[in-house]
Write a protein that holds these residues in place. Structure first.
Motif: not given
Length: 446
Positions: A126, A185, A249-251, A253
């Motif tokens: 993150l 997630p 994915s964090w991207e 998000l």
């Protein structure tokens, strides 16, 4: 029994308290009888479910399917409500951080060290994504920002990102009921976190035998392993409740936090909550009508014992079930009713050199104390009828100076198992003193 309906309401795994060797504090109770106790529980649950006036329910879909897997019973889905205080209404304030929840996770459990948790590979991912995107968003772990919090504090934040440690938690219901947007997630991403980092080990309490029943093909591979992980994770609350925002994915998000209309999501959650509240009220009304007899048939009432002398006789009359032997905690409670850390005194002659009025060195003192401690520990577990396990019942000891003779004072029954609001117990210490007369008894042991 006793002409009453039974509601079995599962909020966690069915083997909890029976065959749950993966839980540390339960390990002292696991023995050769555990599989038998599990089989007895499954059989009894089937008998309970077979009566039309009884109900087996679960507050999450994972346990609905888990009960089906192990018993063949179709449990009623009855999610918890858990609405926070009335002042906890979602009202985000400009400049507040996006929260990472829930209050605890398994990134650094049980230490809950926020600095160390940010070094975990999941949160490091993150951090990298935030730096690469140049976003103005700030992320704070809930525990980091609020060591103690009120739900009105949480309501000031724009959203909560969940890193699950369980398939169902009360905190999820509480956050959802306040209409606060939740990001979670995807099943694929969560499954990778589970396989690589084991963050949801708490979803499994044990690996009990699957006892044959008539619906074996209704569920796939075991929920107690990772063989069908994606299937079983799909029944987590975050994938059952509508309007939870899923990221891959964090991207992903960060993109969704920048583009999703959080106010619209909150309003959609409010409508879902209103509809589910009506459904839950109707379900509970049906259950309570059944429990109070408003929908029972005369035939059903005749079949049930109205004047049983005891629980065991009622179970025998209703189900033709022999009384089960007491489990280990019940045996402890029966043997140990009313002890408040009763001291047992061990004469100095049992642990100190006979020829010396005092222990000659600290090393010798420690060695002889440890020998005496081991003696009493072994005797204590013999009285309880179980193998010695120092972690199951910690002891306190110290040298007490008397007028003529030194003694070792050993505190028994100070186990963590019985500290939490339970009365401590005396009969086990009395039995110990009787079995080992070299122990000098003092009140309340004597």
């Amino acid at each position: 029994p006793f002409n009453r309906s039974i509601l079995v309401y599962a909020t966690t795994r069915l083997e909890f308290g029976r065959d749950d060797e993966y839980i540390d504090w339960r390990k002292p109770y696991i023995d050769e009888r555990s599989p038998e106790r599990w089989a007895d529980w499954v059989r009894n649950l089937k008998l309970i479910a077979s009566r039309p006036t009884n109900m087996v329910a679960a507050n999450n879909m994972f346990d609905v399917h888990y009960i089906k897997y192990h018993t063949g019973i179709d449990a009623l889905y009855l999610p918890s409500w858990c609405e926070p205080d009335s002042d906890a209404e979602y009202s985000p304030q400009v400049g507040t951080a996006v929260l990472l929840g829930p209050y605890r996770d398994n990134l650094d459990y049980p230490r809950m060290d926020d600095a160390e948790s940010w070094k975990h590979p999941i949160l490091k991912g993150l951090t990298r994504a935030v730096r690469a995107s140049a976003t103005s968003l700030e992320f704070k772990r809930l525990h980091e920002l609020y060591p103690k919090y009120k739900w009105s504090d949480i309501a000031k934040h724009p959203a909560m990102v969940l890193i699950p440690y369980q398939v169902s938690t009360m905190s999820f219901f509480e956050v959802y009921r306040m209409n606060m947007p939740i990001f979670a997630p995807s099943i694929r991403l969560l499954a990778s976190w589970v396989r690589e980092h084991g963050i949801m080990w708490e979803r499994i309490y044990g690996n009990p035998e699957r006892i044959p029943h008539g619906h074996f093909s209704a569920e796939p591979d075991s929920p107690n392993t990772d063989d069908a992980l994606e299937y079983w994770l799909s029944h987590s609350d975050i994938y059952i409740f509508e309007h939870v925002q899923i990221f891959d994915s964090w991207e992903d998000l960060l993109r969704k936090l920048a583009t999703v209309d959080l106010s619209a999501v909150s309003e959609a959650m409010r409508r879902f909550n209103r509809e589910q509240h009506e459904e839950l009220v109707a379900k509970w009304r049906t259950i309570l009508d059944m429990a109070t007899g408003k929908k029972r048939t005369v035939t059903d009432l005749v079949k049930r014992p109205l004047h049983a002398l005891s629980f065991d006789t009622a179970m025998q009359a209703l189900w033709d079930v022999e009384p089960l032997p007491p489990d280990r905690p019940a045996m402890m409670n029966d043997r140990c009713r009313q002890l408040e850390l009763a001291p047992v005194w061990l004469p100095k002659s049992e642990w100190a050199a006979q020829s010396s009025a005092a222990v000659q060195s600290p090393e010798e003192s420690a060695d002889r104390r440890n020998q005496a401690w081991a003696q009493v520990e072994s005797a204590y577990h013999q009285v309880l009828g179980r193998s010695a396990d120092p972690s199951a019942c910690p002891y306190q000891c110290g040298i007490m100076q008397g007028d003529s003779t030194d003694h070792m004072k050993i505190q028994l029954c100070s186990s963590d198992e019985y500290r939490a609001g339970r009365r401590q117990h005396s009969p086990v210490c009395k039995a110990l003193c009787q079995a080992h007369p070299q122990l000098e008894r003092v009140a309340p042991c004597g």
